[in-house]
Design a protein around this motif. Structure first.
Motif, PDB file in Angstrom:
ATOM      1  N   GLU A 145      51.084  31.540  78.507  1.00 29.47           N
ATOM      2  CA  GLU A 145      52.166  30.817  77.851  1.00 29.47           C
ATOM      3  C   GLU A 145      52.069  31.001  76.332  1.00 29.47           C
ATOM      4  OE1 GLU A 145      54.789  29.024  79.089  1.00 29.47           O
ATOM      5  OE2 GLU A 145      54.183  30.019  80.947  1.00 29.47           O
ATOM      6  N   PRO A 146      53.217  31.048  75.640  1.00 27.91           N
ATOM      7  CA  PRO A 146      53.179  31.211  74.182  1.00 27.91           C
ATOM      8  C   PRO A 146      52.598  29.978  73.509  1.00 27.91           C
ATOM      9  CG  PRO A 146      55.405  30.717  74.897  1.00 27.91           C
ATOM     10  CD  PRO A 146      54.596  30.917  76.148  1.00 27.91           C
ATOM     11  N   PRO A 147      52.121  30.128  72.267  1.00 27.97           N
ATOM     12  CA  PRO A 147      51.589  28.968  71.542  1.00 27.97           C
ATOM     13  C   PRO A 147      52.664  27.892  71.386  1.00 27.97           C
ATOM     14  CG  PRO A 147      51.017  31.008  70.423  1.00 27.97           C
ATOM     15  CD  PRO A 147      51.982  31.369  71.499  1.00 27.97           C
ATOM     16  N   HIS A 148      52.222  26.655  71.226  1.00 33.24           N
ATOM     17  CA  HIS A 148      53.154  25.559  71.050  1.00 33.24           C
ATOM     18  C   HIS A 148      53.880  25.729  69.724  1.00 33.24           C
ATOM     19  CE1 HIS A 148      54.647  21.408  70.572  1.00 33.24           C
ATOM     20  NE2 HIS A 148      54.580  21.362  71.907  1.00 33.24           N
ATOM     21  N   VAL A 149      55.081  25.166  69.662  1.00 31.72           N
ATOM     22  CA  VAL A 149      55.910  25.320  68.471  1.00 31.72           C
ATOM     23  C   VAL A 149      55.217  24.778  67.231  1.00 31.72           C
ATOM     24  CG1 VAL A 149      57.125  23.115  68.830  1.00 31.72           C
ATOM     25  CG2 VAL A 149      58.224  24.953  67.542  1.00 31.72           C
ATOM     26  N   ARG A 150      54.300  23.781  67.405  1.00 37.04           N
ATOM     27  CA  ARG A 150      53.581  23.237  66.250  1.00 37.04           C
ATOM     28  C   ARG A 150      52.653  24.276  65.639  1.00 37.04           C
ATOM     29  NH1 ARG A 150      53.251  18.639  69.687  1.00 37.04           N
ATOM     30  NH2 ARG A 150      51.182  19.327  70.347  1.00 37.04           N
ATOM     31  N   GLU A 151      52.167  25.194  66.457  1.00 37.95           N
ATOM     32  CA  GLU A 151      51.292  26.248  65.942  1.00 37.95           C
ATOM     33  C   GLU A 151      52.092  27.368  65.276  1.00 37.95           C
ATOM     34  OE1 GLU A 151      48.266  27.544  68.760  1.00 37.95           O
ATOM     35  OE2 GLU A 151      48.866  25.891  70.078  1.00 37.95           O
ATOM     36  N   VAL A 152      53.311  27.553  65.720  1.00 36.76           N
ATOM     37  CA  VAL A 152      54.140  28.648  65.207  1.00 36.76           C
ATOM     38  C   VAL A 152      54.885  28.244  63.938  1.00 36.76           C
ATOM     39  CG1 VAL A 152      56.049  30.195  65.768  1.00 36.76           C
ATOM     40  CG2 VAL A 152      54.372  29.588  67.530  1.00 36.76           C
ATOM     41  N   ALA A 153      55.283  26.969  63.838  1.00 34.71           N
ATOM     42  CA  ALA A 153      56.120  26.510  62.726  1.00 34.71           C
ATOM     43  C   ALA A 153      55.526  26.828  61.351  1.00 34.71           C
ATOM     44  CB  ALA A 153      56.396  25.017  62.863  1.00 34.71           C
ATOM     45  N   VAL A 162      63.879  28.008  66.135  1.00 36.80           N
ATOM     46  CA  VAL A 162      64.624  28.062  67.384  1.00 36.80           C
ATOM     47  C   VAL A 162      64.118  29.261  68.175  1.00 36.80           C
ATOM     48  CG1 VAL A 162      66.683  26.979  66.411  1.00 36.80           C
ATOM     49  CG2 VAL A 162      66.456  29.456  66.347  1.00 36.80           C
ATOM     50  N   GLY A 163      64.384  29.259  69.473  1.00 28.94           N
ATOM     51  CA  GLY A 163      63.962  30.390  70.290  1.00 28.94           C
ATOM     52  C   GLY A 163      64.091  30.082  71.763  1.00 28.94           C
ATOM     53  N   ASN A 164      63.668  31.024  72.588  1.00 26.82           N
ATOM     54  CA  ASN A 164      63.731  30.860  74.025  1.00 26.82           C
ATOM     55  C   ASN A 164      63.028  32.030  74.704  1.00 26.82           C
ATOM     56  OD1 ASN A 164      65.662  32.836  73.368  1.00 26.82           O
ATOM     57  ND2 ASN A 164      67.329  31.350  73.527  1.00 26.82           N
ATOM     58  N   ARG A 165      62.923  31.915  76.010  1.00 30.44           N
ATOM     59  CA  ARG A 165      62.435  33.038  76.814  1.00 30.44           C
ATOM     60  C   ARG A 165      63.552  34.069  76.929  1.00 30.44           C
ATOM     61  NH1 ARG A 165      57.914  32.591  80.339  1.00 30.44           N
ATOM     62  NH2 ARG A 165      56.375  31.319  79.229  1.00 30.44           N
ATOM     63  N   ILE A 166      63.190  35.333  76.866  1.00 35.22           N
ATOM     64  CA  ILE A 166      64.185  36.395  76.966  1.00 35.22           C
ATOM     65  C   ILE A 166      63.684  37.466  77.933  1.00 35.22           C
ATOM     66  CG2 ILE A 166      65.143  36.014  74.660  1.00 35.22           C
ATOM     67  CD1 ILE A 166      63.390  38.300  73.647  1.00 35.22           C
ATOM     68  N   ALA A 167      64.565  38.421  78.209  1.00 34.33           N
ATOM     69  CA  ALA A 167      64.246  39.545  79.094  1.00 34.33           C
ATOM     70  C   ALA A 167      63.748  39.063  80.447  1.00 34.33           C
ATOM     71  CB  ALA A 167      63.222  40.469  78.439  1.00 34.33           C
ATOM     72  N   ALA A 295      66.255  32.195  78.704  1.00 33.76           N
ATOM     73  CA  ALA A 295      65.819  31.077  79.545  1.00 33.76           C
ATOM     74  C   ALA A 295      65.235  30.026  78.609  1.00 33.76           C
ATOM     75  CB  ALA A 295      64.772  31.515  80.575  1.00 33.76           C
ATOM     76  N   VAL A 296      65.607  28.773  78.808  1.00 36.85           N
ATOM     77  CA  VAL A 296      65.239  27.716  77.881  1.00 36.85           C
ATOM     78  C   VAL A 296      63.746  27.438  77.939  1.00 36.85           C
ATOM     79  CG1 VAL A 296      65.606  25.284  77.284  1.00 36.85           C
ATOM     80  CG2 VAL A 296      67.526  26.691  78.062  1.00 36.85           C
ATOM     81  N   VAL A 297      63.168  27.285  76.717  1.00 28.58           N
ATOM     82  CA  VAL A 297      61.770  26.877  76.578  1.00 28.58           C
ATOM     83  C   VAL A 297      61.746  25.385  76.248  1.00 28.58           C
ATOM     84  CG1 VAL A 297      59.646  27.172  75.251  1.00 28.58           C
ATOM     85  CG2 VAL A 297      61.052  29.161  75.813  1.00 28.58           C
ATOM     86  N   PRO A 298      61.034  24.559  77.016  1.00 24.49           N
ATOM     87  CA  PRO A 298      61.026  23.116  76.734  1.00 24.49           C
ATOM     88  C   PRO A 298      60.542  22.828  75.309  1.00 24.49           C
ATOM     89  CG  PRO A 298      60.072  23.562  78.893  1.00 24.49           C
ATOM     90  CD  PRO A 298      60.263  24.891  78.226  1.00 24.49           C
ATOM     91  N   GLY A 299      61.265  21.937  74.622  1.00 24.24           N
ATOM     92  CA  GLY A 299      60.888  21.542  73.273  1.00 24.24           C
ATOM     93  C   GLY A 299      61.351  22.477  72.183  1.00 24.24           C
ATOM     94  N   LEU A 300      62.116  23.514  72.536  1.00 28.86           N
ATOM     95  CA  LEU A 300      62.577  24.498  71.554  1.00 28.86           C
ATOM     96  C   LEU A 300      64.081  24.674  71.688  1.00 28.86           C
ATOM     97  CD1 LEU A 300      61.242  26.335  69.401  1.00 28.86           C
ATOM     98  CD2 LEU A 300      61.217  28.154  71.095  1.00 28.86           C
ATOM     99  N   GLN A 301      64.786  24.536  70.571  1.00 29.59           N
ATOM    100  CA  GLN A 301      66.243  24.718  70.610  1.00 29.59           C
ATOM    101  C   GLN A 301      66.577  26.177  70.899  1.00 29.59           C
ATOM    102  OE1 GLN A 301      68.295  23.768  66.990  1.00 29.59           O
ATOM    103  NE2 GLN A 301      70.322  23.939  67.912  1.00 29.59           N
ATOM    104  N   PRO A 302      67.434  26.449  71.890  1.00 30.82           N
ATOM    105  CA  PRO A 302      67.763  27.843  72.220  1.00 30.82           C
ATOM    106  C   PRO A 302      68.443  28.559  71.050  1.00 30.82           C
ATOM    107  CG  PRO A 302      68.419  26.372  73.994  1.00 30.82           C
ATOM    108  CD  PRO A 302      68.044  25.504  72.835  1.00 30.82           C
ATOM    109  N   LEU A 303      68.143  29.825  70.928  1.00 29.53           N
ATOM    110  CA  LEU A 303      68.730  30.639  69.865  1.00 29.53           C
ATOM    111  C   LEU A 303      70.250  30.705  70.007  1.00 29.53           C
ATOM    112  CD1 LEU A 303      68.449  32.593  67.467  1.00 29.53           C
ATOM    113  CD2 LEU A 303      67.962  34.424  69.110  1.00 29.53           C
TER     114      LEU A 303
END
Length: 433
Positions: A145-153, A162-167, A295-303
């Protein structure tokens, strides 16, 4: 060892001159492959004239002298210091893309651009033209799983990301869609992408950012035109009110309407292509977003949701301005047609009045001519009777009559002629009045 048979060459009819070029159009701009860790930097330069093509190729020739011979090409690839560089010529812009594989592998160094140091000093800064967009895509391997948004921000300055699962879930993309230092950054976590899918994904993200900026080029123009359209519509409404109340002459209204039409048509000619381009670029952004297969990632606004809330209203505002401008042009054309119709009716009425006046004048001339003819008949009758009297004098002497008898015999004829012609003259005078 079995070998495949060599296919035979077919004898075919002569080709259409452009057939090969049309057939190769599908392969004109192939996707580059990419692996993670890897990076892509793409810079879009606004294209202003055909002479800029030669300047771009000359700039690429600093890396590969063979680039100068690629005149007329729509894309070019070359290698430099382990980097792959791709140049593409579009209708309104050029794109310079630099691909690197084996770049920063840790999250903290995802946007480190030290890999670009192998380029000649100042090479990017000397790209010929004005920059429309610069997009940096950093791809990191991530089996889980990708890092949590708090680590990426923190990589984005703690701004809203913002972001989401793609492909189809094979990757996750995170971005803030802000131009920090002139560069829009995308961070892609590669879960199960192969080289081709990774290259296509990076290219789609680059195109979303580039075409987004190209679409928004008309936004300041739309904001300015909205204000101008308001005053032009008020002027047209005032013209139509004066037309309805007939407070001004048609010539004054027509002159003002022609001036208004000239301004609107000039704006249509100047800005119509720009608004059409915005509509086309907006459609490309929508298609590239659909190709990402989110595909929506929980806790992240879709692009896509972020773009729908911010980008789509801007495009629709430009489209509304273009539609309002075109509608105003049609309204002016209808107003001009109404004014022309009223002018034609008035002109027809004046023509009819003129023809009636000509008819009356011609009738008066005819009656005057008849009156003159009647007076002439009276005079001719008088002189004719006088001549008859002179002719009868010798006859009167023969029969022993005197001259008084001859004159008396001619008086009734003169009186009868005078009475007849005076009646005719009276009728003419009565009809003339």
């Amino acid at each position: 060892m079995n070998t495949l048979p060599v296919p035979r060459t077919l004898t075919l009819p002569p080709e259409l001159p452009q057939r090969q070029r049309l057939a190769d159009e599908l392969h004109a701009r192939p996707f580059e492959t990419l692996s993670s860790p890897g990076c892509v930097l793409s810079v879009a330069i606004l294209r202003v004239d055909a002479a800029q093509d030669a300047r771009c190729l000359a700039h690429l020739a600093e890396l590969d002298p063979a680039a100068i011979e690629a005149s007329g090409s729509t894309h070019l690839r070359l290698q430099w210091g382990g980097l792959r560089i791709k140049w593409e010529r579009h209708t309104e812009f050029f794109s310079f893309s630099v691909f690197a594989e084996g770049g920063p592998a840790s999250l903290g160094e995802a946007f480190d651009t030290a890999w670009l140091d192998v380029l000649p000093e100042g090479w990017l800064a000397r790209l010929p033209g004005e920059m429309v967009s610069a997009t940096l895509v950093s791809m990191l391997p991530c089996a889980s799983e990708p890092p949590h948004v708090r680590e990426v921000a923190p990589l984005f300055g703690n701004e809203l990301v913002v972001g989401n699962r793609i492909a189809g879930g094979a990757a996750t993309v995170v971005t803030d869609l802000r131009a920090v230092g002139g560069v829009t950054r995308f961070l892609v976590f590669d879960h199960a992408l192969n080289r081709r899918r990774a290259g296509r994904t990076a290219q789609r993200l680059v195109e979303i950012d580039t075409y987004r900026m190209m679409a928004l080029l008309s936004l300041p123009l739309a904001a300015r035109r909205m204000g101008e359209l308001g005053s032009e519509e008020e002027q047209l409404a005032s013209l139509m009110e004066r037309f309805r109340s007939a407070t001004d002459g048609d010539e004054a209204l027509l002159n003002e309407l022609v001036g208004l039409a000239a301004r609107v048509e000039h704006a249509l000619a100047d800005h119509g292509a720009r608004f059409s381009a915005t509509r086309a670029y907006g459609g490309i952004v929508d298609r590239r977003m659909a190709e990402l297969r989110e595909a929506v990632v929980p806790g992240l606004q879709p692009l896509s949701e972020f773009l729908d809330r911010r980008f789509r209203p801007a495009v629709e505002s430009c489209a509304a301005t273009a539609a309002r401008q075109a509608e105003l042009s049609k309204r002016i054309a209808r107003a001009a047609q109404l004014l022309q119709t009223r002018s034609e009716v008035e002109r027809e009425r004046q023509n009819q009045s003129l023809l009636a006046s000509l008819d009356r004048r011609q009738g008066l001339q005819l009656r005057l001519q008849e009156m003159v003819e009647g007076l002439s008949v009276i005079a001719m009758t008088y002189y004719g009777v006088g001549l008859a009297a002179y002719a009868l004098k010798p006859l009167a002497k023969t029969f022993g009559a005197n001259e008084a008898w001859v004159v008396g015999a001619t008086v009734p004829f003169v009186a009868l002629a005078v009475i007849i012609n005076l009646r005719r003259l009276r009728r003419h005078l009565a009809s003339a009045h």
